[in-house]
Scaffold this active site. Structure first.
Site, short mmCIF file in Angstrom:
data_model
loop_
_atom_site.label_atom_id
_atom_site.label_comp_id
_atom_site.label_asym_id
_atom_site.label_seq_id
_atom_site.Cartn_x
_atom_site.Cartn_y
_atom_site.Cartn_z
N GLU A 248 12.89 46.23 33.04
CA GLU A 248 13.18 46.96 34.26
C GLU A 248 13.02 48.31 33.96
O GLU A 248 13.79 48.84 32.97
CB GLU A 248 14.24 46.44 34.94
CG GLU A 248 14.65 46.97 36.34
CD GLU A 248 13.12 47.06 37.03
OE1 GLU A 248 12.73 45.81 37.17
OE2 GLU A 248 12.71 48.02 37.54
N LYS B 153 9.95 49.21 26.41
CA LYS B 153 11.08 49.39 27.20
C LYS B 153 12.02 50.53 26.31
O LYS B 153 12.51 51.49 26.79
CB LYS B 153 11.66 48.15 27.40
CG LYS B 153 13.24 48.50 28.23
CD LYS B 153 13.19 49.09 29.10
CE LYS B 153 14.42 49.42 29.69
NZ LYS B 153 14.55 50.47 31.23
N CYS C 45 22.68 52.52 29.20
CA CYS C 45 21.36 52.17 28.62
C CYS C 45 21.01 53.37 27.64
O CYS C 45 20.23 52.78 26.30
CB CYS C 45 20.27 51.74 29.67
SG CYS C 45 20.71 50.23 30.18
P1 NAD Z 1 25.50 44.22 34.12
O1 NAD Z 1 26.79 44.06 33.01
O2 NAD Z 1 25.97 44.96 35.22
O3 NAD Z 1 25.15 42.64 34.63
C1 NAD Z 1 24.89 41.94 33.93
C2 NAD Z 1 25.57 40.40 34.13
O4 NAD Z 1 25.12 39.16 33.60
C3 NAD Z 1 27.30 40.43 34.36
O5 NAD Z 1 27.66 40.33 35.83
C4 NAD Z 1 27.58 39.21 33.46
O6 NAD Z 1 28.65 38.55 34.04
C5 NAD Z 1 26.41 38.37 33.74
N1 NAD Z 1 26.41 37.44 32.38
C6 NAD Z 1 26.51 37.67 31.21
N2 NAD Z 1 26.11 36.48 30.54
C7 NAD Z 1 25.85 35.69 31.57
C8 NAD Z 1 25.82 34.04 31.50
N3 NAD Z 1 25.78 33.58 30.10
N4 NAD Z 1 25.62 33.37 32.54
C9 NAD Z 1 25.56 34.04 33.74
N5 NAD Z 1 25.83 35.34 33.77
C10 NAD Z 1 26.04 36.07 32.81
O7 NAD Z 1 24.25 44.78 33.51
P2 NAD Z 1 23.13 45.47 33.94
O8 NAD Z 1 23.36 46.71 34.01
O9 NAD Z 1 22.48 44.72 35.21
O10 NAD Z 1 21.97 45.29 32.85
C11 NAD Z 1 21.41 44.18 32.23
C12 NAD Z 1 20.16 44.29 31.55
O11 NAD Z 1 19.51 45.12 32.15
C13 NAD Z 1 20.70 44.95 30.32
O12 NAD Z 1 19.99 44.52 29.16
C14 NAD Z 1 20.12 46.43 30.63
O13 NAD Z 1 19.79 47.19 29.41
C15 NAD Z 1 18.86 46.42 31.30
N6 NAD Z 1 18.56 47.57 32.38
C16 NAD Z 1 19.60 48.15 32.85
C17 NAD Z 1 19.22 49.17 33.71
C18 NAD Z 1 20.27 49.64 34.53
O14 NAD Z 1 20.25 50.61 35.20
N7 NAD Z 1 21.55 49.30 34.58
C19 NAD Z 1 17.99 49.51 34.01
C20 NAD Z 1 17.00 48.77 33.30
C21 NAD Z 1 17.26 47.65 32.33
C1 UGA Z 2 17.46 55.26 32.91
C2 UGA Z 2 15.93 55.39 32.97
O1 UGA Z 2 15.53 56.65 33.80
C3 UGA Z 2 15.39 54.15 33.57
O2 UGA Z 2 14.09 54.27 33.77
C4 UGA Z 2 15.84 52.94 32.93
O3 UGA Z 2 15.56 51.91 33.63
C5 UGA Z 2 17.13 52.97 32.95
O4 UGA Z 2 18.06 53.95 32.13
C6 UGA Z 2 17.83 51.75 32.00
O5 UGA Z 2 17.15 51.20 31.09
O6 UGA Z 2 19.01 51.59 32.00
P1 UGA Z 2 19.70 55.40 34.53
O7 UGA Z 2 20.33 55.40 33.00
O8 UGA Z 2 20.10 54.76 35.65
O9 UGA Z 2 18.16 55.23 34.18
O10 UGA Z 2 19.69 57.06 34.88
P2 UGA Z 2 18.64 58.16 34.72
O11 UGA Z 2 18.22 58.85 35.99
O12 UGA Z 2 17.63 58.04 33.52
O13 UGA Z 2 20.05 59.36 34.01
C7 UGA Z 2 20.48 58.99 32.78
C8 UGA Z 2 21.49 60.14 32.59
O14 UGA Z 2 20.72 61.26 32.19
C9 UGA Z 2 22.27 60.35 33.69
O15 UGA Z 2 23.68 60.82 33.30
C10 UGA Z 2 21.76 61.87 33.94
O16 UGA Z 2 22.50 62.68 34.81
C11 UGA Z 2 21.11 62.33 32.92
N1 UGA Z 2 20.09 63.27 33.07
C12 UGA Z 2 18.95 62.82 33.61
C13 UGA Z 2 20.08 64.78 32.92
O17 UGA Z 2 21.30 65.19 32.26
N2 UGA Z 2 19.26 65.63 33.05
C14 UGA Z 2 17.79 64.91 33.63
O18 UGA Z 2 17.03 65.91 33.62
C15 UGA Z 2 17.88 63.77 33.98
#
Ligand code: NAD
Ligand code: UGA
Length: 461
Positions: free
Chosen positions: A164, A219, A275
């Site tokens: 994602e 990713k 992340c």
């Molecule tokens: P999060 O902690 O918000 O959510 C994960 C959820 O999974 C939690 O609510 C937890 O209780 C649940 N969980 C864990 N083990 C479980 C199990 N065995 N059965 C059922 N539920 C279970 O995490 P997130 O931010 O949603 O991130 C999830 C993944 O997506 C990570 O690998 C992260 O790197 C990736 N990712 C995050 C973002 C972002 O913006 N947060 C963007 C892209 C990818």
């Molecule tokens: C980031 C990536 O942008 C997503 O594509 C990815 O899916 C995600 O991580 C993930 O894998 O979790 P996110 O962390 O939600 O998304 O937010 P960003 O907009 O990337 O910002 C990350 C951090 O960098 C923030 O603290 C933001 O303030 C900072 N940032 C971003 C800067 O300081 N300067 C910039 O120009 C851009």
């Protein structure tokens, strides 16, 4: 050829699972989607009648949940039932940095992923497509396949990688109009099945299919490149401060070169979020595990630069306030790691606060979307001082004007739009003099504030 998908289960109702599957449900009313989680409170919040209580704050999310929830979108704690009934299972659980044992502080902790695989294997009685939605180290699909095939009931599992790329704060628009959807796999029929789901709203040209390992590695690489840009411009911000150059002007000048591009060049107090750091640490760990030390060191520098940026923002506050902040009130505007989210994971604000608290500052915090419980939990998690000390030194308030009253300095840690429109005249007159502002986001208007009599410091100027 593709499989017929009637029911999807998503394991993990967090910042990715919740918004992502809500959008899939909204766009595919013919598919029943159940998002499951072991966290009972989180599922209750997703099911709350009052949409203001959803556990994730994202602009546009409530409307989507309102449309799909109860129609073809369900939130549940009954993992076994949803897994059993599903034709396709997305795994969207957390993959944090390991905090114990081999790879501590670097590798991704895959225990939640493995638990999911074992649970799916034990419950599944029919063939299923398993989709890796979580961010995973390259080659995790091989481990997943091994667990599923050896502990299952003899049913067939096809594994796909579908990382994602949404960013928090813009998750819904990112999901509705993604730059690309990436699908890696080995079985063409399984790949085509997932492609068909996305085709309900994503143009074919934005759907990219690759082998499993390219998808998993892309990713980590995407996040490393994005974070690298922030660290690169932040490194230049320090040079700007020494030379009289202005980092916004430099960003604009280089960003107009189409080969460089203008996005992700905003200098800041440092990147945060759940992340960037975790994924780069993971990339560094993987590179080292293959003996690629130069590769590892190269990416490690992105983190080193980011830590330095947070530290020097705090140091500048201390130095400017006559080399002591002991007993001084410093007001933080913003605690979230960026605007338009209630997520605070790895927010720069946490570390800046920690440095200042170690210098005995008294910090008052206002953030429009972050609760006091969350802020105290973030500070307690650092274990730098006791929870009692954190509560004695840190106040969290709901009113920004009150937050600034009698402050020696204001530090802007998150770029919330509302900060720009405050009554800065009133704020100035209620502060101690000289009234300092340290803008970690380059959000406010220097001229306007200096005309009001503020001493205004911004990153990279
Ligand atoms: P999060 O902690 O918000 O959510 C994960 C959820 O999974 C939690 O609510 C937890 O209780 C649940 N969980 C864990 N083990 C479980 C199990 N065995 N059965 C059922 N539920 C279970 O995490 P997130 O931010 O949603 O991130 C999830 C993944 O997506 C990570 O690998 C992260 O790197 C990736 N990712 C995050 C973002 C972002 O913006 N947060 C963007 C892209 C990818
Ligand atoms: C980031 C990536 O942008 C997503 O594509 C990815 O899916 C995600 O991580 C993930 O894998 O979790 P996110 O962390 O939600 O998304 O937010 P960003 O907009 O990337 O910002 C990350 C951090 O960098 C923030 O603290 C933001 O303030 C900072 N940032 C971003 C800067 O300081 N300067 C910039 O120009 C851009």
């Amino acid at each position: 050829m593709s499989f017929n998908i009637k029911k999807i289960c998503c394991i993990g109702a967090g910042y990715v699972g919740g918004p992502t599957m809500s959008v899939v449900a909204q766009q595919c009313p013919h598919i029943q989607i159940t998002i499951v989680d072991v966290n009972v409170e989180r599922i209750a919040a997703w099911n709350d009648e009052n949409l203001d209580n959803l556990p994730v704050y994202e602009p546009g999310l409530t409307q989507i949940v309102a449309e799909a929830r109860g129609r073809n979108l369900f939130f549940s704690t009954d993992v076994d039932k949803a897994v059993d009934e599903a034709d396709m299972i997305f795994i969207s659980v957390n993959t944090p940095t390991k905090n114990y044992g081999k790879g501590k502080g670097m590798a991704a902790d895959l225990k939640y992923i493995e638990l999911c695989a074992r649970q799916i294997a034990s419950v599944a009685k029919t063939d299923k497509i398993i989709v890796e939605k979580s961010t995973l180290p390259v080659r995790t699909a091989a481990a997943l396949k091994s667990i599923l095939d050896h502990t299952g009931n003899g049913v067939n599992f096809h594994i796909l990688s579908n990382p994602e790329f949404l960013a928090e704060g813009t998750a819904i628009q990112d999901l509705l109009a993604p730059d690309r959807v990436l699908i890696g796999g080995e079985n063409q029929e399984a790949i085509d099945t997932l492609v068909k789901i996305y085709q309900n709203w994503v143009p074919d040209t934005n759907i990219l299919t690759t082998n499993l390992w390219s998808s998993e590695l892309s990713k980590l690489t995407a996040n490393a490149f994005l974070a690298q840009r922030v660290s690169s411009i932040n490194s230049i911000s320090e040079l700007c401060e020494k030379t009289g150059a202005n980092v916004d002007e430099v960003s604009k000048a280089i960003g107009m070169d189409t080969r460089i591009g203008s996005k992700f060049l905003k200098a800041s107090v440092g990147f945060g979020g759940s992340c960037f750091q975790k994924d780069i640490l993971n990339l560094v760990y993987i590179a080292r595990s293959y003996g690629l030390n130069e590769v590892a060191d190269y990416w490690d520098q992105v983190i080193i630069m980011n830590d330095h940026q947070k530290q020097r923002f705090a140091d500048n506050i201390i130095q400017t306030l006559y080399n002591t902040v002991s007993g001084k009130k410093i007001t933080f505007l913003g605690w979230a790691f960026k605007k338009d989210t209630n997520d605070t994971r790895e927010s720069a604000a946490i570390y800046v606060a920690d440095y200042l608290l170690s210098e005995q500052a008294e910090i008052t915090i206002y953030d429009p979307k972050v609760t006091a419980e969350r802020i105290y939990a973030d500070l307690d998690y650092l274990n730098t001082r006791s929870p009692e000390e954190n509560r004695a030194l840190v106040k969290v308030v709901n009113d920004p004007i009150q937050a600034c009253q009698d402050a020696h300095a204001i530090a802007v840690l998150t770029e919330w739009d509302e900060f720009k429109n405050y009554d800065w005249y009133t704020i100035k007159h209620q502060m101690k003099r000289p009234a300092f502002i340290f803008d970690g986001r380059k959000l406010l208007n220097r001229k306007y504030l200096e005309d009001l009599g503020f001493k205004y410091y911004a990153i990279g100027e």
